[in-house]
Design a protein around this motif. Structure first.
Motif, PDB file in Angstrom:
ATOM      1  N   GLY A  57       0.984  -1.553   0.206  1.00  0.00           N
ATOM      2  CA  GLY A  57      -0.239  -0.036   0.054  1.00  0.00           C
ATOM      3  C   GLY A  57       0.867   0.995   0.188  1.00  0.00           C
ATOM      4  N   LYS A  58       0.412   2.350   0.808  1.00  0.00           N
ATOM      5  CA  LYS A  58       1.408   3.458   1.080  1.00  0.00           C
ATOM      6  C   LYS A  58       2.002   3.104   2.220  1.00  0.00           C
ATOM      7  CE  LYS A  58      -0.854   6.534  -1.112  1.00  0.00           C
ATOM      8  NZ  LYS A  58      -0.304   7.362  -2.396  1.00  0.00           N
ATOM      9  N   LYS A  59       3.180   2.309   2.576  1.00  0.00           N
ATOM     10  CA  LYS A  59       3.954   2.031   3.293  1.00  0.00           C
ATOM     11  C   LYS A  59       4.935   1.067   3.257  1.00  0.00           C
ATOM     12  CE  LYS A  59       0.590   1.882   7.233  1.00  0.00           C
ATOM     13  NZ  LYS A  59      -0.046   0.735   8.170  1.00  0.00           N
ATOM     14  N   TYR A  60       5.659   1.227   3.595  1.00  0.00           N
ATOM     15  CA  TYR A  60       7.049   0.042   3.218  1.00  0.00           C
ATOM     16  C   TYR A  60       7.803   0.059   3.947  1.00  0.00           C
ATOM     17  CZ  TYR A  60       9.977   4.788   2.952  1.00  0.00           C
ATOM     18  OH  TYR A  60      11.023   5.909   3.185  1.00  0.00           O
ATOM     19  N   GLY A  61       8.941  -0.952   4.699  1.00  0.00           N
ATOM     20  CA  GLY A  61       9.625  -1.657   5.350  1.00  0.00           C
ATOM     21  C   GLY A  61      11.254  -1.862   4.340  1.00  0.00           C
ATOM     22  N   ASP A  62      12.255  -1.075   5.189  1.00  0.00           N
ATOM     23  CA  ASP A  62      13.930  -2.130   5.175  1.00  0.00           C
ATOM     24  C   ASP A  62      14.131  -2.359   5.873  1.00  0.00           C
ATOM     25  OD1 ASP A  62      14.688   1.616   3.906  1.00  0.00           O
ATOM     26  OD2 ASP A  62      12.945   0.498   3.206  1.00  0.00           O
ATOM     27  N   ILE A  63      15.283  -3.554   4.947  1.00  0.00           N
ATOM     28  CA  ILE A  63      15.354  -4.969   5.749  1.00  0.00           C
ATOM     29  C   ILE A  63      16.670  -4.218   5.466  1.00  0.00           C
ATOM     30  CG2 ILE A  63      15.344  -7.151   6.219  1.00  0.00           C
ATOM     31  CD1 ILE A  63      11.924  -7.376   5.416  1.00  0.00           C
ATOM     32  N   PRO A  64      17.586  -4.266   6.239  1.00  0.00           N
ATOM     33  CA  PRO A  64      19.380  -4.565   6.088  1.00  0.00           C
ATOM     34  C   PRO A  64      19.846  -5.511   5.291  1.00  0.00           C
ATOM     35  CG  PRO A  64      19.069  -3.925   8.459  1.00  0.00           C
ATOM     36  CD  PRO A  64      17.136  -3.945   7.695  1.00  0.00           C
ATOM     37  N   ARG A  65      19.994  -5.969   5.094  1.00  0.00           N
ATOM     38  CA  ARG A  65      20.870  -7.097   3.985  1.00  0.00           C
ATOM     39  C   ARG A  65      22.288  -7.143   3.295  1.00  0.00           C
ATOM     40  NH1 ARG A  65      17.467 -10.425   4.346  1.00  0.00           N
ATOM     41  NH2 ARG A  65      15.015 -10.438   3.348  1.00  0.00           N
ATOM     42  N   GLY A  66      22.574  -5.957   3.948  1.00  0.00           N
ATOM     43  CA  GLY A  66      24.254  -6.389   3.166  1.00  0.00           C
ATOM     44  C   GLY A  66      24.931  -6.085   2.055  1.00  0.00           C
ATOM     45  N   ILE A  67      25.671  -6.900   1.400  1.00  0.00           N
ATOM     46  CA  ILE A  67      25.776  -6.719   0.282  1.00  0.00           C
ATOM     47  C   ILE A  67      25.507  -8.412  -0.399  1.00  0.00           C
ATOM     48  CG2 ILE A  67      27.981  -7.004  -0.822  1.00  0.00           C
ATOM     49  CD1 ILE A  67      30.018  -6.471   0.734  1.00  0.00           C
ATOM     50  N   PHE A  68      25.149  -7.502  -1.730  1.00  0.00           N
ATOM     51  CA  PHE A  68      24.337  -8.353  -2.493  1.00  0.00           C
ATOM     52  C   PHE A  68      24.180  -8.787  -3.679  1.00  0.00           C
ATOM     53  CE2 PHE A  68      19.849 -10.326  -2.141  1.00  0.00           C
ATOM     54  CZ  PHE A  68      19.414 -10.140  -0.952  1.00  0.00           C
ATOM     55  N   ILE A  69      24.675 -10.378  -4.279  1.00  0.00           N
ATOM     56  CA  ILE A  69      25.650 -10.245  -5.089  1.00  0.00           C
ATOM     57  C   ILE A  69      24.376 -11.089  -6.397  1.00  0.00           C
ATOM     58  CG2 ILE A  69      27.029 -11.568  -6.788  1.00  0.00           C
ATOM     59  CD1 ILE A  69      28.452 -11.982  -5.250  1.00  0.00           C
ATOM     60  N   VAL A  70      24.199  -9.770  -7.097  1.00  0.00           N
ATOM     61  CA  VAL A  70      22.515 -10.291  -8.369  1.00  0.00           C
ATOM     62  C   VAL A  70      23.393 -10.941  -9.597  1.00  0.00           C
ATOM     63  CG1 VAL A  70      20.872  -9.508  -9.108  1.00  0.00           C
ATOM     64  CG2 VAL A  70      21.420  -8.990  -7.008  1.00  0.00           C
ATOM     65  N   ARG A  71      22.837 -11.861  -9.679  1.00  0.00           N
ATOM     66  CA  ARG A  71      22.526 -12.381 -11.114  1.00  0.00           C
ATOM     67  C   ARG A  71      21.958 -11.745 -12.381  1.00  0.00           C
ATOM     68  NH1 ARG A  71      24.936 -17.611 -13.643  1.00  0.00           N
ATOM     69  NH2 ARG A  71      23.769 -17.965 -15.701  1.00  0.00           N
ATOM     70  N   GLY A  72      22.352 -11.559 -13.254  1.00  0.00           N
ATOM     71  CA  GLY A  72      21.947 -10.396 -14.352  1.00  0.00           C
ATOM     72  C   GLY A  72      20.926 -10.686 -14.787  1.00  0.00           C
ATOM     73  N   GLU A  73      20.675 -11.798 -15.408  1.00  0.00           N
ATOM     74  CA  GLU A  73      19.370 -12.198 -15.372  1.00  0.00           C
ATOM     75  C   GLU A  73      18.413 -12.024 -15.243  1.00  0.00           C
ATOM     76  OE1 GLU A  73      18.893 -16.438 -16.434  1.00  0.00           O
ATOM     77  OE2 GLU A  73      20.247 -16.991 -14.681  1.00  0.00           O
ATOM     78  N   ASN A  74      18.049 -11.816 -13.473  1.00  0.00           N
ATOM     79  CA  ASN A  74      17.431 -11.660 -12.288  1.00  0.00           C
ATOM     80  C   ASN A  74      16.477 -10.582 -12.518  1.00  0.00           C
ATOM     81  OD1 ASN A  74      16.913 -14.314 -12.227  1.00  0.00           O
ATOM     82  ND2 ASN A  74      19.059 -14.372 -11.027  1.00  0.00           N
ATOM     83  N   VAL A  75      17.461 -10.140 -13.204  1.00  0.00           N
ATOM     84  CA  VAL A  75      17.304  -8.276 -12.683  1.00  0.00           C
ATOM     85  C   VAL A  75      16.026  -7.443 -13.767  1.00  0.00           C
ATOM     86  CG1 VAL A  75      18.150  -6.043 -12.959  1.00  0.00           C
ATOM     87  CG2 VAL A  75      19.775  -7.703 -12.092  1.00  0.00           C
ATOM     88  N   VAL A  76      15.067  -7.467 -13.243  1.00  0.00           N
ATOM     89  CA  VAL A  76      13.629  -6.720 -14.193  1.00  0.00           C
ATOM     90  C   VAL A  76      14.175  -5.292 -14.547  1.00  0.00           C
ATOM     91  CG1 VAL A  76      11.909  -5.384 -14.497  1.00  0.00           C
ATOM     92  CG2 VAL A  76      12.452  -8.031 -13.419  1.00  0.00           C
ATOM     93  N   LEU A  77      14.609  -4.554 -13.927  1.00  0.00           N
ATOM     94  CA  LEU A  77      15.424  -3.128 -14.104  1.00  0.00           C
ATOM     95  C   LEU A  77      16.183  -2.556 -12.497  1.00  0.00           C
ATOM     96  CD1 LEU A  77      12.601  -0.695 -12.568  1.00  0.00           C
ATOM     97  CD2 LEU A  77      11.309  -1.695 -13.419  1.00  0.00           C
ATOM     98  N   LEU A  78      16.412  -1.654 -13.327  1.00  0.00           N
ATOM     99  CA  LEU A  78      17.613  -1.259 -12.185  1.00  0.00           C
ATOM    100  C   LEU A  78      17.536   0.791 -12.577  1.00  0.00           C
ATOM    101  CD1 LEU A  78      20.690  -0.471 -12.628  1.00  0.00           C
ATOM    102  CD2 LEU A  78      20.860  -2.395 -12.553  1.00  0.00           C
ATOM    103  N   GLY A  79      17.215   2.023 -11.654  1.00  0.00           N
ATOM    104  CA  GLY A  79      17.658   3.032 -11.916  1.00  0.00           C
ATOM    105  C   GLY A  79      18.188   3.691 -10.650  1.00  0.00           C
ATOM    106  N   GLU A  80      18.805   4.340 -10.912  1.00  0.00           N
ATOM    107  CA  GLU A  80      19.511   5.324  -9.993  1.00  0.00           C
ATOM    108  C   GLU A  80      18.614   5.975  -9.207  1.00  0.00           C
ATOM    109  OE1 GLU A  80      22.874   7.869 -12.051  1.00  0.00           O
ATOM    110  OE2 GLU A  80      22.925   9.122  -9.899  1.00  0.00           O
ATOM    111  N   ILE A  81      19.137   6.745  -8.142  1.00  0.00           N
ATOM    112  CA  ILE A  81      18.123   7.225  -7.330  1.00  0.00           C
ATOM    113  C   ILE A  81      18.760   8.277  -6.692  1.00  0.00           C
ATOM    114  CG2 ILE A  81      17.138   7.202  -4.534  1.00  0.00           C
ATOM    115  CD1 ILE A  81      17.212   4.453  -4.812  1.00  0.00           C
ATOM    116  N   ASP A  82      18.213   9.616  -6.651  1.00  0.00           N
ATOM    117  CA  ASP A  82      18.469  10.557  -6.815  1.00  0.00           C
ATOM    118  C   ASP A  82      18.371  10.945  -5.585  1.00  0.00           C
ATOM    119  OD1 ASP A  82      18.944  13.509  -6.778  1.00  0.00           O
ATOM    120  OD2 ASP A  82      17.581  14.336  -8.458  1.00  0.00           O
TER     121      ASP A  82
END
Lengths: 794, 133
Positions: free
Chosen positions: B53-78
């Motif tokens: 909904g209008k809420k969100y929660g953050d779970i800190p995860r540390g370091i992630f290594i993501v395999r490229g094929e699993n990315v739908v999209l990514l974008g820079e955060i201002d």
């Protein structure tokens, strides 16, 4: 590893050592293991002597006697804290820190201590023993002392392994303004209980030495803490820094908890290094070497080359460095120390070129093969240079954006070295290799052409601004002739099929069992259709070639352009031939419309004609239009399903507008099918049309019923009007044919009921005036109503 | 240095904060530290953000290594505009609870739908028999 920790021969950690190394008892074996692990250059010099010297010094300082009594036996990880606690417990209070800083900057010391104190928070979650262990290791050294031994004790002497609180004065002023300082301010300097001798003693007690940066050629750069380990900074006091994951803080806090006595409040960015490099000999450091930020960066530094070994490739990296290196946490003192972070995020401006020489000097390639002393000297040299430069430039540092500020202070930035970035982009470029970019990347090339053609929005920069274009590597087209696999001594060729060389695997024969006449006819019909479609396709490819002609024309040099033009002409001729079809009668040189009609039956054919028409020469175009007009009812009927004819309106109108009176009359005649005397082009079919016109649903009638036909008619008439109004000489008006035709048209128009009259695509405004020339008032009014012709404006 | 102008290369995005959407629906936010030719990503100080909904929660995860094929999209955060959101941040527990509730509601709705379709003689192929995409 633990071996080196021991102060005396009776290693206090013997138990652990044995436990760890199992059956290894022999010193030789351990030596061998060490050599294997760290490289043969690991131990350079007699560390035992060094250690003794340190121990003596420590005694002189007074206080804690050298560690004679071994600490109680404990499992290996926890033994270290004991050592530390003993050693560190005696550390002095904060004031020592001040003294350590050589009274250079008391404010700094105070602020640092404040910072460090304020970073304490209670998390107490992370209890990774490895991290604990690492966190325990501290090293202290006395950078103040001159380095008497540059030759011996290489691993201890390592420039990288600097840490500790001591920031010698010259260096301090150097680092004052650097981002390094900002990091230190953020993160705090490590606790420095006592300088000099004490440290040295403590160092020797500390955890295993750092893995040596072996000078042996070929061995990889070794880091004390594995490369993946992030620097363990307390992160509490960095408001600008975006730390999403509190883990680093966890680490630090928990370490504090467990070993309260062990440390003073201050941690430093150098902590990991300190800890890792604890046994480093304190005194054997180059003067002016200061704290190091992180193990990670240290490792990077190790990996970075030295100026002496700069190759052109390093210089080529420099623009990247100049531009992209923000927040590079390179210590001024260490390794690639001369590398100054580049403050401005903007591309290299002329003002920054002054830095460039220093930056060049700062870049280092792989230094692992150098003698550590050599490396150290180079480091010093570099850092001196940069130090000078730093001081000079400190005052007029350019303005930073907020974002770059963050980047500058981001201790994790530039984990990916420019070399790696280059590598990735190189791989990506390799994937873009192409023999014909127009073939492989048509849309990008087209887009770029349009971009360049488009007039730039601002007038001033029109010429200055250059659109950066990606130059993809162009690979020469190589013709790979297929050479079948051959084995020596065998007869014949083996057929091995692959993706690039598909070969028939099975012999199949198509058997047509059905041979009825119907089937045959059907097949014939299909074949014919296929033939037509095939012709259409061929003509399309010709069309595409002609369309690409412009681009090719621009690319070829002057001499070859003539040939290109010829080629184009021939292609156009061929296209027309395709449309027209073969001669019906070899003798008569006449072409029947059949072939053209067949093409016009097919949807694709109609599209093709509409696209070809602009390219054809006038004569050919007129012929096409005429043929269409002649057979309009048939075409219109066949188009009922496809409804593609409206596409033809525009090209037709363009053609018609170029017609002069003669052809125009012919066209009208063809369209209407009314007799008007022999037209130039269809004398043969004139009789047929005559017969036709008498029927109620004659050609003209049909034309009027079809939207396209009516529009075409209007076009013709409006062209006529244009000619009439513009034509000063009365040639046109004398043309009886025309007048007759027009009469016929008006008659037909009046005859057909309004309801069945088609809706034209548009109604030319001039029609009313046109008709007024030919018909009387009454009829004119009728026409006006019927055709909804608006009265002529003005 | 202008790496590969006119292309979608990730090199210029390094060391910047990014939002990454994965194929399994997770949203990760972290600093992009390293890439390779397959667009495998190394994210640093990663936080998994769960939106309900209008809420969100953050779970800190540390370091992630993501395999490229699993990315739908990514974008820079201002970074400046990052806090400029109408969404409300809540604690992890709360957002997980919300998510559970939402999942439950969805399951209920799906069940009803399936039932209705069954009554009409239709069926929806189950997700596990389908390919993901």
């Amino acid at each position: 590893m633990f071996r080196f920790q021991s102060l005396e021969e009776d290693c206090p950690l013997e138990e652990e050592r044995e436990a760890l190394h199992g059956l290894v008892d022999e010193d030789d074996d351990i030596d061998q293991f060490n050599d294997d692990t760290f490289g043969s250059g690991a131990i350079d010099g007699d560390w035992r002597e060094e250690h003794d010297r340190l121990a003596e010094l420590d005694e002189k300082v007074g206080g804690t006697p050298p560690l004679q009594a071994p600490p109680p036996a404990a499992p290996a990880p926890s033994s270290l804290p004991h050592l530390y606690s003993r050693g560190l417990g005696e550390r002095g209070p904060l004031s020592e820190l001040d003294s350590l800083l050589l009274g250079g900057d008391e404010n700094l010391a105070h602020s640092l201590s404040k910072l460090v104190l304020s970073t304490e928070t209670d998390y107490g979650e992370l209890e990774d023993p490895a991290i604990m262990r690492a966190g325990l290791q501290q090293h202290k050294r006395a950078p103040l002392q001159p380095r008497p031994q540059l030759n011996s004790g290489s691993i201890w002497d390592d420039a990288m392994g600097l840490g500790g609180m001591s920031i010698p004065k010259p260096l301090l002023s150097q680092v004052q303004d650097s981002p390094l300082m900002s990091i230190i301010k953020e993160v705090g300097l490590p606790k420095r209980p006592s300088m000099g001798r004490d440290e040295r003693r403590d160092l020797s007690e500390r955890a295993p030495p750092p893995r040596s940066t072996s000078p042996v050629i070929g061995s990889p750069p070794v880091t004390a803490v594995p490369i993946g380990t992030p620097p363990k900074h307390p992160t509490g006091h960095n408001p600008n820094q975006q730390i999403l994951c509190p883990t680093p803080v966890h680490v630090r806090a928990s370490m504090q908890q467990r070993f309260p006595g062990a440390f003073n409040d201050r941690m430093s960015p150098n902590q990991p290094l300190n800890l890792a490099n604890s046994p480093l000999r304190g005194h054997a450091f180059p003067p002016g070497v200061g704290p190091v930020l992180s193990q990670l960066q240290r490792a990077q530094m190790i990996g970075a080359g030295q100026p002496a070994h700069l190759s052109p490739s390093h210089f080529s990296l420099n623009p990247a460095l100049l531009q992209g290196r923000m927040g590079a946490m390179m210590s001024p003192a260490v390794g690639g120390g001369g590398f100054r972070p580049f403050f401005s995020p903007s591309p290299v401006r002329p003002g920054h070129n002054a830095r460039a020489p220093q930056q060049y000097g700062a870049t280092r390639g792989d230094t692992t093969h150098l003698h550590p002393q050599h490396r150290r000297l180079l480091t010093q040299r570099m850092q001196q240079q940069s130090g000078r430069g730093q001081n000079g430039a400190g005052g007029d540092r350019p303005q930073r954006l907020g974002g770059s500020q963050d980047r500058r202070r981001d201790p994790y930035s530039n984990l990916m070295t420019p070399r790696e970035k280059e590598w990735v982009s190189r791989v990506q470029m390799m994937q873009l290799q192409s023999t014909d970019p127009y073939l492989d990347d048509y849309y990008y090339q087209n887009y770029f052409q349009k971009l360049e053609k488009r007039p730039s929005p601002t007038d001033g920069d029109a010429h200055k601004r250059e659109h950066t274009k990606l130059i993809t590597p162009q690979v020469a087209k190589l013709e790979h002739a297929y050479r079948p696999v051959q084995f020596a001594g065998s007869l014949g060729k083996l057929t091995v099929s692959s993706v690039n060389n598909p070969r028939k695997m099975i012999d199949t024969v198509v058997m047509t069992t059905r041979s009825d006449d119907e089937e045959k006819k059907e097949k014939q019909v299909w074949n014919k259709r296929r033939q037509i479609l095939y012709t259409v396709e061929k003509t399309y490819s010709l069309l595409l070639d002609v369309q690409d002609f412009e681009r090719k024309y621009l690319q070829t040099p002057e001499e070859e352009r003539g040939a290109l033009l010829e080629e184009r002409r021939s292609k156009l001729g061929e296209m027309f031939e395709n449309l027209r079809g073969k001669q019906t009668d070899a003798n008569s040189h006449r072409f029947s419309d059949d072939h053209f009609l067949q093409i016009m039956r097919v949807r694709k054919g109609k599209h093709l004609v509409s696209r070809i028409l602009p390219f054809l020469c006038m004569e050919h175009a007129v012929a096409v239009v005429m043929a269409t007009a002649r057979n309009l009812p048939y075409i219109a009927k066949k188009d009922a399903h496809d409804e593609v004819l409206p596409w033809l309106i525009e090209p037709f109108s363009i053609v018609i507008q170029h017609l002069t009176s003669g052809p125009l009359t012919d066209l009208l005649q063809d369209l209407t099918g009314l007799p008007g005397g022999p037209s130039e082009l269809n004398s043969s079919t004139g009789n047929q049309q005559q017969a036709q016109s008498h029927t109620s649903t004659g050609q003209l009638g049909k034309v009027l019923l079809s939207k396209f036909g009516l529009t075409l008619l209007y076009l013709i008439l409006s062209q006529g009007e244009r000619l009439l109004s513009g034509d000063s000489n009365a040639e046109f008006t004398e043309n009886n044919r025309w007048t007759d035709l027009v009469f016929g048209v008006t008659l037909e128009l009046l005859k057909t009921p309004t309801a069945s009259l088609a809706q034209p695509a548009f109604t030319p405004p001039a029609l009313l005036s046109f008709f007024s020339r030919y018909v009387d008032r009454q009829k004119l009014n009728l026409l006006q109503d019927k055709l909804q012709l608006s009265p002529k404006p003005r | 240095m202008n790496y590969m102008p006119g292309t979608a290369s990730l090199i210029e995005d390094i060391d910047k904060k990014h939002l990454v959407l994965l194929r399994d629906g997770r949203t990760l936010i972290g600093f992009l530290r390293s890439i390779d030719q397959f667009a495998n990503l190394v994210l640093h100080q990663t936080v998994e953000r769960i939106h309900v909904g209008k809420k969100y929660g953050d779970i800190p995860r540390g370091i992630f290594i993501v395999r490229g094929e699993n990315v739908v999209l990514l974008g820079e955060i201002d970074l400046e505009k990052e806090s400029d959101t109408p969404l409300q941040q809540v604690s992890i527990e709360e957002i997980l609870e919300e998510q559970r509730v939402e999942q439950q509601a969805k399951q209920e709705a799906d069940k009803l739908k399936l039932q209705a379709l069954k009554e009409r003689g239709l069926s929806i192929p189950r997700a596990d028999t389908l390919d993901e995409y």
